[in-house]
Scaffold this motif. Structure first.
Motif, PDB file in Angstrom:
ATOM      1  N   GLU A   1       7.741   3.919   0.797  1.00 56.29           N
ATOM      2  CA  GLU A   1       8.379   2.842   1.574  1.00 56.29           C
ATOM      3  C   GLU A   1       9.894   3.019   1.497  1.00 56.29           C
ATOM      4  OE1 GLU A   1       7.332  -1.094   0.149  1.00 56.29           O
ATOM      5  OE2 GLU A   1       8.983  -2.036   1.238  1.00 56.29           O
ATOM      6  N   GLY A   2      10.561   2.810   2.607  1.00 56.54           N
ATOM      7  CA  GLY A   2      12.026   2.857   2.598  1.00 56.54           C
ATOM      8  C   GLY A   2      12.608   4.149   3.120  1.00 56.54           C
ATOM      9  N   ALA A   3      11.770   5.181   3.210  1.00 55.24           N
ATOM     10  CA  ALA A   3      12.253   6.432   3.791  1.00 55.24           C
ATOM     11  C   ALA A   3      11.937   6.422   5.282  1.00 55.24           C
ATOM     12  CB  ALA A   3      11.586   7.624   3.114  1.00 55.24           C
ATOM     13  N   PHE A   4      12.430   7.420   5.997  1.00 54.77           N
ATOM     14  CA  PHE A   4      12.141   7.512   7.432  1.00 54.77           C
ATOM     15  C   PHE A   4      10.680   7.913   7.610  1.00 54.77           C
ATOM     16  CE2 PHE A   4      12.234  10.241  11.352  1.00 54.77           C
ATOM     17  CZ  PHE A   4      12.306   9.186  12.248  1.00 54.77           C
TER      18      PHE A   4
ATOM     19  N   GLY B   1       3.278   9.756   8.526  1.00 54.16           N
ATOM     20  CA  GLY B   1       1.828   9.878   8.369  1.00 54.16           C
ATOM     21  C   GLY B   1       1.303   9.313   7.069  1.00 54.16           C
ATOM     22  N   ALA B   2       2.198   9.073   6.112  1.00 52.74           N
ATOM     23  CA  ALA B   2       1.780   8.436   4.857  1.00 52.74           C
ATOM     24  C   ALA B   2       1.969   6.929   4.992  1.00 52.74           C
ATOM     25  CB  ALA B   2       2.599   8.980   3.698  1.00 52.74           C
ATOM     26  N   PHE B   3       1.507   6.183   4.009  1.00 51.86           N
ATOM     27  CA  PHE B   3       1.679   4.731   4.040  1.00 51.86           C
ATOM     28  C   PHE B   3       3.156   4.414   3.791  1.00 51.86           C
ATOM     29  CE2 PHE B   3       1.496   0.632   1.598  1.00 51.86           C
ATOM     30  CZ  PHE B   3       1.235  -0.164   2.698  1.00 51.86           C
ATOM     31  N   SER B   4       3.767   3.618   4.659  1.00 48.80           N
ATOM     32  CA  SER B   4       5.207   3.370   4.527  1.00 48.80           C
ATOM     33  C   SER B   4       5.565   1.885   4.593  1.00 48.80           C
ATOM     34  CB  SER B   4       5.962   4.125   5.620  1.00 48.80           C
ATOM     35  OG  SER B   4       5.545   3.664   6.895  1.00 48.80           O
ATOM     36  N   GLU B   5       4.559   1.041   4.665  1.00 44.86           N
ATOM     37  CA  GLU B   5       4.812  -0.400   4.769  1.00 44.86           C
ATOM     38  C   GLU B   5       5.012  -1.009   3.379  1.00 44.86           C
ATOM     39  OE1 GLU B   5       4.518  -2.023   7.975  1.00 44.86           O
ATOM     40  OE2 GLU B   5       4.675   0.098   8.485  1.00 44.86           O
TER      41      GLU B   5
ATOM     42  N   THR C   1      -4.684   1.524  -0.234  1.00 42.42           N
ATOM     43  CA  THR C   1      -5.362   2.536  -1.052  1.00 42.42           C
ATOM     44  C   THR C   1      -5.891   3.649  -0.160  1.00 42.42           C
ATOM     45  OG1 THR C   1      -7.318   1.172  -0.944  1.00 42.42           O
ATOM     46  CG2 THR C   1      -5.948   0.964  -2.908  1.00 42.42           C
ATOM     47  N   VAL C   2      -4.940   4.363   0.421  1.00 46.69           N
ATOM     48  CA  VAL C   2      -5.276   5.389   1.411  1.00 46.69           C
ATOM     49  C   VAL C   2      -4.932   6.781   0.877  1.00 46.69           C
ATOM     50  CG1 VAL C   2      -3.008   5.276   2.538  1.00 46.69           C
ATOM     51  CG2 VAL C   2      -4.994   5.988   3.867  1.00 46.69           C
ATOM     52  N   ILE C   3      -5.753   7.748   1.276  1.00 43.94           N
ATOM     53  CA  ILE C   3      -5.381   9.154   1.113  1.00 43.94           C
ATOM     54  C   ILE C   3      -5.005   9.629   2.517  1.00 43.94           C
ATOM     55  CG2 ILE C   3      -6.176  11.465   0.502  1.00 43.94           C
ATOM     56  CD1 ILE C   3      -8.205  10.161  -1.381  1.00 43.94           C
ATOM     57  N   PRO C   4      -3.699   9.753   2.803  1.00 47.61           N
ATOM     58  CA  PRO C   4      -3.315  10.132   4.170  1.00 47.61           C
ATOM     59  C   PRO C   4      -3.830  11.544   4.492  1.00 47.61           C
ATOM     60  CG  PRO C   4      -1.427   9.294   2.933  1.00 47.61           C
ATOM     61  CD  PRO C   4      -2.529   9.542   1.941  1.00 47.61           C
ATOM     62  N   SER C   5      -4.309  11.695   5.724  1.00 47.08           N
ATOM     63  CA  SER C   5      -4.925  12.967   6.107  1.00 47.08           C
ATOM     64  C   SER C   5      -3.897  14.013   6.520  1.00 47.08           C
ATOM     65  CB  SER C   5      -5.898  12.751   7.264  1.00 47.08           C
ATOM     66  OG  SER C   5      -5.208  12.218   8.379  1.00 47.08           O
TER      67      SER C   5
ATOM     68  N   LYS D   1      17.065   3.363  -0.777  1.00 44.21           N
ATOM     69  CA  LYS D   1      16.101   2.884  -1.771  1.00 44.21           C
ATOM     70  C   LYS D   1      14.713   3.263  -1.297  1.00 44.21           C
ATOM     71  CE  LYS D   1      15.025  -1.595  -2.522  1.00 44.21           C
ATOM     72  NZ  LYS D   1      15.280  -2.989  -2.951  1.00 44.21           N
ATOM     73  N   VAL D   2      14.009   4.016  -2.104  1.00 44.52           N
ATOM     74  CA  VAL D   2      12.683   4.478  -1.695  1.00 44.52           C
ATOM     75  C   VAL D   2      11.672   4.120  -2.783  1.00 44.52           C
ATOM     76  CG1 VAL D   2      13.384   6.298  -0.110  1.00 44.52           C
ATOM     77  CG2 VAL D   2      13.320   6.799  -2.557  1.00 44.52           C
ATOM     78  N   ILE D   3      10.487   3.739  -2.326  1.00 42.42           N
ATOM     79  CA  ILE D   3       9.448   3.288  -3.259  1.00 42.42           C
ATOM     80  C   ILE D   3       8.209   4.155  -3.058  1.00 42.42           C
ATOM     81  CG2 ILE D   3       8.086   1.323  -4.075  1.00 42.42           C
ATOM     82  CD1 ILE D   3      10.096  -0.507  -2.602  1.00 42.42           C
ATOM     83  N   GLY D   4       7.918   4.964  -4.049  1.00 39.32           N
ATOM     84  CA  GLY D   4       6.699   5.766  -4.019  1.00 39.32           C
ATOM     85  C   GLY D   4       5.525   4.895  -4.450  1.00 39.32           C
ATOM     86  N   LYS D   5       4.396   5.070  -3.767  1.00 39.13           N
ATOM     87  CA  LYS D   5       3.218   4.251  -4.081  1.00 39.13           C
ATOM     88  C   LYS D   5       2.065   5.164  -4.469  1.00 39.13           C
ATOM     89  CE  LYS D   5       5.189   0.729  -1.467  1.00 39.13           C
ATOM     90  NZ  LYS D   5       5.024  -0.284  -0.445  1.00 39.13           N
TER      91      LYS D   5
END
Lengths: 495, 495
Positions: free
Chosen positions: A332-335, B333-337, B342-346, A347-351
């Motif tokens: 979250e927070g990246a392009f 393509g990854a979760f960014s919200e 709980t996703v594994i982006p393809s 600010k970037v949040i890895g999940k």
């Protein structure tokens, strides 16, 4: 006590069972008609404006139970967890009971009456709220999740009543209407209604599916989940990569390094100590895996994966069900849009999340993850701000399959489906099983009747007519087996 | 040839200059009034429905030039690059000229008449399309980018005309209306109008700003950019991390490893060979850095960065302007919200770019990046699909500051501002300078008059009244210096 040897149990229906199965077969169309009426109610719990439909659905179910002679109570639940504001009240929860014979064990069935959203335009072949039969499959939202199984339970109990047969056990129902939205208020309701559970011995949940399209299963465990946010902040606002690129410790540099430190290319989690508490696989446990119907080559082809991390059915299932796994979900927070943006995100949040299995301990996992990330970060000499937080902490659930209700369910399955069930787990987290166990301290079992291809939450959700009808039979048989095991020479201790 | 010793050049205005400066001072309010009229036209080139305003703005500018006696041509440009469909035509480009004296050099000024979007609600203190003066600052959209500088050029030329002074050089104007949207059609127009440039000796662009709030600057270089997509695909569709976590070579595992292989924690790019072609810093070049007015501590505080990667002004500017840098922008393509999924982006696409400097070669950079990523990926033994593509390829621009027009501009700045300009570059990519140079083969100079805090593209864009007025003076003085340097003993070769 040795594992149950299911091959020894009888697979011939008793006289009572024969009468029951015949009745159910003769009333198939009536049962399908009921399901059709239930599916017609768009009891979507995700869209707040449809909340009224859930209450309507709760009333329909309550009437069905009352028609069986059940005592039905509609419990209002507090809207403390309510996500859409206090003005929108939650639908009531049904607490119902049939029979109060203290000489008999009491089985409580949990199910839900709400559904996920569905629109024809989403790619449904048929109207999602008009139950439609094609090739022996009953298509409709909620057909398998969870209206079909709830009705199968009601039909099972209803058959005893219709045939003027004594119910072999006391039966309770707990039916809620907010499961898909997160079971708002359920936890409080369980805590506030200890009395309802005081005489319950077994809790049965039929809200999942088989591993196979054809072979029945019983589910005895689900993984928990620990979801983490790892946040790196390098500056107050996003910067232009032309104007600042080359002089900034970019937050993304730190974050990709942190995420890259979590897992190796073989999928092994690199956080020190993370595997320490994972229960060892016993020989007894391994024996459960061999007979399981799981064609992983087909599974692989379905999802378009070239290779799994493991090459055998056993290794795949062990790693899906009883080993922890780490997945990286995104940032979250990246392009994240299509195209190009020459931005240095501030600010970037890895999940990411780590699926939990027995006997992992969430506070231990939390500190292992935090310490690991801090260690990696400190080696980078970055001036940026690191924040790590555990956002979700759900414990795994594991049942003792030596418990009597598992034996009763196995026998019922053998009788109805003429084969032993697969003893399976679920790699994902189903909080309700663990919640019931933690609060009520009763034995919990997940007893699915839906097939692997039922499409829960998806377009064209269906339940096979045969599964729905056999569901009523197997639940009725289960109640008889519970009674037999309790009263007869086969009585086993519960634990 | 040694670098110009600017300290030797005169800083006293000539008689002609004194007359010109006096005229400009006396007509300040008229000039501000013109800017006010120009700013009032919402010639936003980003929002297609405002396209008509640009054409109106082009006509206003054409009239201003015609009033000076210029020959003005409105060139229709092809809408091949047009992003909003073919029906929406592009505004015409102005080609104008004053003077055809073959004995005199010809200077061509490039500017643009369109602006970035602006709304009061975005956080403007004043209406963005009503030029408003506060504390000597003229606030309004386009005030500094680029209407103010364009008008300063027109005012400079107009002053010669008003004073009945012979224009010291031939002057041409190329004014477009689509710069903020990407100068659609400009490249083709330049190619199709070689004749217009045949007698042009110098091209001047005044579409950037100083490095300082107070000290003037001349810009002699911009970095190019090579933007890359690195795509990893692990399966056909996104998967649930509970149902599949632990058995999948997740695309995100590969991607974070690939991104983490690009740059170390000191900001150094780890792609083998990437620095090989970077021009060495010469002693002459280093001498330009010492006098530059750049308070990097203030800069750091403004953007809220704790530490830059470098500790001295020189190292910071070298790494912003003349060394390559790599920035990681994000992942598609990854979760960014916000929240958890709980996703594994393809399929995930990492986006990064490498700023280009002389003498890097884009095809070389492209193959270095691709080979590096393939090498890292192959070591992971991943079954996933890797695709790397270069999406943007813009060359850097560097001018020869020994060229006569740089000397003329230095002298004009010294006369008007009583100080030598900072000789600066821009770390970002300004394609128009490189485009003019590549197509016309003429000397290009970026000659800003706006201050560092003008807020181009931002809320509360402004130009200082003094900069706007001095802009007209310095451009007039520049034309006189060009003439003097060409005709007098100071004539220097151009290269």
């Amino acid at each position: 006590m040795p594992l149950l040897d299911v091959s020894k149990s009888s697979s011939h229906p008793s006289d009572d069972e024969q009468k029951i199965f015949q009745y159910i077969d003769h009333h198939q169309d009536t049962f399908v008609q009921s399901l059709s009426e239930w599916v017609a109610v768009e009891s979507d719990s995700i869209q707040p404006h449809l909340r009224g439909n859930i209450t309507e659905m709760v009333k329909i179910a309550a009437n069905s139970l009352q028609a069986l002679g059940a005592t039905v109570e509609l419990k209002n639940v507090s809207s403390q967890d309510e996500p859409y504001g206090q003005n929108l009240s939650l639908p009531p929860v049904i607490l119902a009971e049939l029979g109060k014979d203290t000489a008999k064990p009491t089985v409580c069935f949990y199910g839900h009456l709400d559904v996920m959203p569905a629109k024809k335009e989403d790619g449904w072949k048929t109207d999602p709220y008009t139950l439609t039969e094609m090739d022996g499959k009953l298509y409709g939202r909620g057909a398998t999740d969870n209206k079909g199984p709830v009705l199968a339970w009601i039909n099972a109990v209803g058959t005893f009543i219709a045939l003027n047969m004594t119910l072999p056990v006391n039966v309770k129902f707990l039916l809620e209407g907010m499961e898909e939205a997160g079971s708002h208020g359920l936890e409080d309701l369980l805590k506030e209604n200890e009395g309802f559970f005081s005489d319950v011995m077994y809790i049965v949940i039929s809200d999942n599916i088989w591993l196979s399209n054809k072979k029945p299963a019983l589910t005895y465990g689900t993984r928990g989940n620990a979801a983490f946010f790892v946040e790196v902040e390098c500056c107050k606002k996003d910067l232009h990569s032309g104007s600042f690129g080359g002089i900034i410790h970019e937050a993304m540099f730190d974050l990709v390094a942190l995420l890259d430190s979590l897992v190796d290319s073989s999928g092994r989690i690199l956080i020190p100590g993370i595997y320490d508490d994972v229960a060892n696989v016993t020989n007894e446990e391994m024996k459960l895996y061999a007979p399981i119907d799981f064609n992983f080559e087909e599974h692989k082809a379905n999802i378009g994966v070239k290779e799994f991390l493991y090459k055998t059915k056993e290794d795949i299932l062990l790693n899906l069900w009883r080993n922890p796994s780490l997945s990286i979900h995104g940032i979250e927070g990246a392009f994240s849009e299509p195209g190009i943006k020459t931005v240095i995100p501030s600010k970037v949040i890895g999940k990411f999340s780590i699926r939990q299995v027995p006997n992992m301990n969430l506070p231990t996992v939390e500190s292992q993850v935090k310490e690991h990330l801090k260690r990696v970060f400190s080696k980078r000499n970055s001036p940026n701000k690191l924040t790590v937080s555990m956002q979700v902490a759900a414990k795994p659930w594991i049942a003792n399959i030596k418990n009597l209700q598992y034996e009763a369910a196995r026998r019922a399955i053998k009788t109805v489906f003429q084969q032993d069930p697969d003893m399976i787990r679920d790699g994902s987290t189903i909080p309700v099983a663990r919640m019931f166990e933690d609060i009520t301290k009763k034995s919990v079992m997940m007893f699915p009747i839906g097939a692997a291809d039922d499409g829960e939450h998806s377009q064209n959700e269906k339940i096979n007519r045969l599964n729905y009808i056999n569901g009523a039979k197997v639940f009725a048989s289960f109640l008889l087996e519970i009674s037999k095991l309790h009263s007869g020479s086969n009585l086993m201790t519960t634990s």
